[in-house]
Design a protein around this motif. Structure first.
Motif, short mmCIF file in Angstrom:
data_model
loop_
_atom_site.label_atom_id
_atom_site.label_comp_id
_atom_site.label_asym_id
_atom_site.label_seq_id
_atom_site.Cartn_x
_atom_site.Cartn_y
_atom_site.Cartn_z
N MET A 147 0.81 -1.22 0.00
CA MET A 147 0.00 0.00 0.00
C MET A 147 0.84 1.27 0.00
N ARG A 148 2.13 1.17 -0.26
CA ARG A 148 2.98 2.36 -0.28
C ARG A 148 2.56 3.32 -1.39
N ARG A 149 2.49 4.59 -1.04
CA ARG A 149 2.28 5.64 -2.04
C ARG A 149 2.64 6.98 -1.42
N LYS A 150 2.70 8.01 -2.23
CA LYS A 150 3.09 9.34 -1.77
C LYS A 150 2.16 9.83 -0.67
N GLY A 151 2.76 10.19 0.47
CA GLY A 151 2.00 10.80 1.55
C GLY A 151 1.17 9.86 2.40
N ARG A 152 1.29 8.54 2.20
CA ARG A 152 0.47 7.60 2.98
C ARG A 152 1.25 7.11 4.19
N MET A 153 0.58 7.13 5.35
CA MET A 153 1.16 6.60 6.58
C MET A 153 0.20 5.60 7.22
N ALA A 154 0.75 4.74 8.06
CA ALA A 154 -0.05 3.77 8.79
C ALA A 154 0.31 3.86 10.27
N GLY A 155 -0.41 3.08 11.09
CA GLY A 155 -0.10 3.10 12.52
C GLY A 155 -1.24 2.64 13.39
#
Length: 306
Positions: A276-284
Motif C-alpha cells: 500500500m505504499r504511495r506518496k504521503g500515505r502513513m499507517a499506525g
C-alpha cells in the motif's frame, strides 16, 4: 492477543479540552526484531557484528526467516539514535543489546548544548550499509527509529526529564525542535539507503507514562509537526508508519483520523504496508511486530493527518 486499535478500549486518558487519548497496550506474537542469540547461532561475534554490515545482513536474513516476516529488520538496539548524539553506551555481547552506561545530562537546559546527530557514526553507517546491500538483493527492509522522549531517556534520567518538560516547556520546545531535525535526518539517510518501512516509535512518550495533559502537550509542541514531516517522506518506495501509541495521541487530540483503504485481497499487516505504499500515505493502527496478523477484511487503515 489482538493488539489492533480498539476504539472502545478501556485504557483511555482525558487531556486538554476533554479530548480522550487512548493507550495502546504493547505486546506481540514473535520477536520481529534482532536478537543476539540468532547472531551467535550463526557464529557471529559481538560487539564486532554491530559494526559489520555484512554480518548484519547475515543476521537479519536469519531473523527474517525465523520470524516469517515479509521484510528484514535492521534495527540493532534501542539507543542508536542517542549514540549519534553522544550518549555513553555500553556495547558488548549481552543478549539485551547495547545499553546505556551512564547519563550524560542532569538538567533539560543542558540538552540545548547537544551536538547534532552524527550521521557518520560507525554503528549507524554499518546499519545503513546493510540496508543498501539488502536493497540490492531485492529484500524489503524495515528500520525502527525512536522518537524524542525515548531518545532523551538514554541521555538523562526520566524523572528529571519529565520534571523539565513540565517546569521548562520553552526550553523543551527548543530541544524537541532540534531532535526533530536529527530524527528526520536519520530517516532521510535510511530512505536513501533503500529502507522500505520506517517505523517511528516513542513508547517512553506514551500517555500511560506521560499522563494525559503532558501527552496532549507533546502533540501540540512536537508530534503534530513531526507527523507532517514524516508524511512527506512516504512515497511509492518507502512508507513511514507510527507506533499506535503515537497514532492514538494524534487522533485523541483531533489531529488525525483513520481512513479505510480497500486492498486487492486480505493479507498480513507487514505485506499490506509494502503493498500500500504511495506518496504521503502513513499507517499506525497496530504494532509492526505483529507480522503475522492478517487483515482479513481486506481493509488497510491509513492514518490521515488533519
Amino acid at each position: 492477543m489482538d493488539n489492533t486499535v480498539n476504539t472502545s478500549a478501556a485504557n483511555t486518558s482525558e487531556g486538554n479540552m476533554g479530548r480522550v487519548i487512548k493507550d495502546y497496550p504493547c505486546g506481540y506474537d514473535n520477536t520481529a526484531g534482532l536478537t543476539v542469540s540468532v547472531g551467535k547461532e550463526l557464529g557471529l561475534s559481538f560487539p564486532e557484528t554491530y559494526y559489520d554490515s555484512d554480518a548484519i545482513v547475515k543476521m537479519v536474513l536469519a531473523q527474517k526467516e525465523k520470524d516469517g516476516a515479509p521484510f528484514a529488520e535492521i534495527t540493532l538496539g534501542r539507543c542508536l539514535e542517542a549514540e549519534t548524539l553522544g550518549a555513553d553506551v555500553r556495547i558488548d555481547d549481552s543478549e539485551a543489546g547495547p545499553m546505556i552506561n551512564d547519563y550524560k545530562y542532569n538538567k533539560v537546559e543542558e540538552l540545548l548544548d547537544m551536538p547534532a546527530a552524527n550521521l557518520d557514526h560507525p554503528r549507524l553507517q554499518a546499519i545503513l550499509g546493510a540496508a543498501r546491500k539488502l536493497s540490492a538483493m531485492d529484500v524489503p527492509v524495515m528500520i525502527e527509529i525512536a522518537g524524542p522522549i525515548t531518545i532523551l531517556s538514554f541521555l538523562m534520567k526520566t524523572p528529571k526529564l519529565f520534571k523539565g518538560i513540565r517546569k521548562s516547556p520553552e526550553v523543551m520546545a527548543q530541544v524537541l525542535e532540534k531532535l526533530g531535525n536529527d530524527i528526520i535526518a536519520i530517516m532521510e539517510a535510511a530512505k536513501a539507503a533503500g529502507v522500505n518501512i520506517i517505523n517511528y516509535s516513542d513508547s517512553v512518550g506514551g500517555v500511560n507514562i506521560l499522563g494525559p495533559e503532558l501527552a496532549a502537550e507533546m502533540v501540540r509542541i512536537f508530534t503534530k509537526k513531526m507527523a507532517l514531516r514524516m508524511r512527506d517522506l512516504s512515497d511509492e518506495k518507502t512508507m513511514v508508519i507510527m507506533c499506535p501509541k503515537t497514532t492514538l495521541a494524534l487522533i485523541g487530540t483531533g489531529n488525525a483520523r483513520f481512513e479505510n483503504v480497500k486492498m486487492d485481497k486480505p493479507m498480513r499487516y507487514g505485506e499490506a504496508i509494502l503493498a500500500m505504499r504511495r506518496k504521503g500515505r502513513m499507517a499506525g493502527h497496530m504494532c509492526i511486530k505483529k507480522v503475522d496478523y492478517v487483515l482479513s477484511n481486506g481493509l488497510f487503515k491509513e492514518v490521515v493527518l488533519l
